[in-house]
Enzyme design. Structure first.
Site, PDB file in Angstrom:
ATOM      1  N   CYS A 125       0.811  -1.135  -0.195  1.00 47.69           N
ATOM      2  CA  CYS A 125      -0.116  -0.018  -0.095  1.00 47.69           C
ATOM      3  C   CYS A 125       0.519   1.126  -0.233  1.00 47.69           C
ATOM      4  O   CYS A 125       2.415   1.006   0.180  1.00 47.69           O
ATOM      5  CB  CYS A 125      -1.118  -0.037   1.059  1.00 47.69           C
ATOM      6  SG  CYS A 125       0.008   0.390   2.872  1.00 47.69           S
ATOM      7  N   CYS A 130      -4.272  -0.783  -2.385  1.00 45.55           N
ATOM      8  CA  CYS A 130      -4.619   0.385  -2.657  1.00 45.55           C
ATOM      9  C   CYS A 130      -4.170   0.779  -3.874  1.00 45.55           C
ATOM     10  O   CYS A 130      -3.298   1.112  -4.486  1.00 45.55           O
ATOM     11  CB  CYS A 130      -3.002   1.468  -1.729  1.00 45.55           C
ATOM     12  SG  CYS A 130      -2.956   3.122  -2.003  1.00 45.55           S
ATOM     13  N   CYS A 134       4.049   0.306  -8.157  1.00 41.92           N
ATOM     14  CA  CYS A 134       4.677  -0.528  -7.576  1.00 41.92           C
ATOM     15  C   CYS A 134       5.200  -1.387  -8.450  1.00 41.92           C
ATOM     16  O   CYS A 134       4.486  -1.435  -9.949  1.00 41.92           O
ATOM     17  CB  CYS A 134       3.519  -1.976  -7.352  1.00 41.92           C
ATOM     18  SG  CYS A 134       3.994  -3.034  -6.772  1.00 41.92           S
TER      19      CYS A 134
END
Length: 262
Positions: free
Chosen positions: A122, A196, A203
């Site tokens: 997250c 998230c 990411c």
């Protein structure tokens, strides 16, 4: 034979449609946006949106506004609701087919699992991802190598995350500290799960091409102007993550690690 006047159960009417079944199977893997579903299914957006609305009206699918782009939404399949609906469908056909809804839901009892490495991500690594890390480690008895990290980690864990895990599950993560995704460079993971919407965009790609899953879970810290006011949101978030973890266990049990060729 005389035709029965009893209508087919709602779940059967919803799931039997080929396009809706495709939507259900895609959402069983990950929360997705409409445009992603359009690409996966290969049908026009207006048609996909129409059938998503029917699934939402039937209570099988929910939608949450994206925290990355407020004009967008993520769709989520309620697997517990599906289990209950399947149980009711069997009973509607014949009493002998009555199923216990709990029996259809995945068990959280420890089982033998393949050696897997799972990363939860997250933004701040202070609430959602450490909660998921702790719950998966708890439910698998340490059989799975679990980590969590953030794209922009906070200085410390949110006290309400620590409290919710301690009070609801008897898990103590008070000594844990948020970490940055960069600290995991070079690590191999079989699953990378973002919790998230912003972190999903940030990411990075990992070596060995781990399976990517997204859980669109709102930040509970935004639910109130004080820790006391926001705690109920943290408790609900922990419960939501725990439900998703329970369903993930069945996936982990049948899918080999990437190092084994999966």
């Amino acid at each position: 034979m005389a035709a029965s006047s009893q209508a087919a159960p709602a779940f059967m009417r919803l799931a039997a449609h080929p396009l809706r079944w495709r939507l259900l199977t895609e959402l069983a893997d990950s929360d997705l946006r409409v445009r992603e579903l359009v690409t996966l299914i290969g049908q026009p957006q207006n048609l996909v949106s129409y059938h998503l609305r029917l699934l939402r009206d039937g209570g099988l699918v929910t939608a949450t506004q994206s925290s990355f782009d407020g004009r967008d939404s993520y769709y989520h399949l309620d697997l517990d609701r599906c289990a209950q609906a399947l149980a009711g469908t069997g009973a509607a056909l014949h009493p002998a087919l009555r199923l216990d809804g709990a029996a259809l839901a995945p068990s959280v009892n420890q089982r033998r699992l393949p050696r897997l490495a799972v990363l939860f991500v997250c933004t701040g690594n202070s609430a959602r991802s450490p909660t998921a890390e702790a719950l998966l480690r708890h439910h698998t008895g340490g059989q799975v190598e679990v980590s969590s990290a953030g794209s922009r980690p906070r200085p410390r864990l949110h006290p309400n995350s620590v409290r919710a895990l301690r009070e609801q599950y008897g898990i103590d993560i008070a000594g844990q500290r948020p970490r940055h995704l960069d600290t995991l460079a070079g690590r191999r993971f079989d699953y990378v799960i973002t919790l998230c919407d912003k972190a999903r965009e940030d990411c990075p790609e990992f070596d060995d091409h781990p399976r990517r899953i997204h859980w669109s879970i709102p930040d509970p810290a935004l639910a109130g102007d004080s820790d006391q006011a926001s705690y109920p949101a943290f408790a609900r978030t922990a419960a939501d993550i725990d439900t998703r973890i329970r369903h993930l266990l069945s996936v982990l049990a049948i899918r080999p690690s990437t190092s084994q060729g999966g």
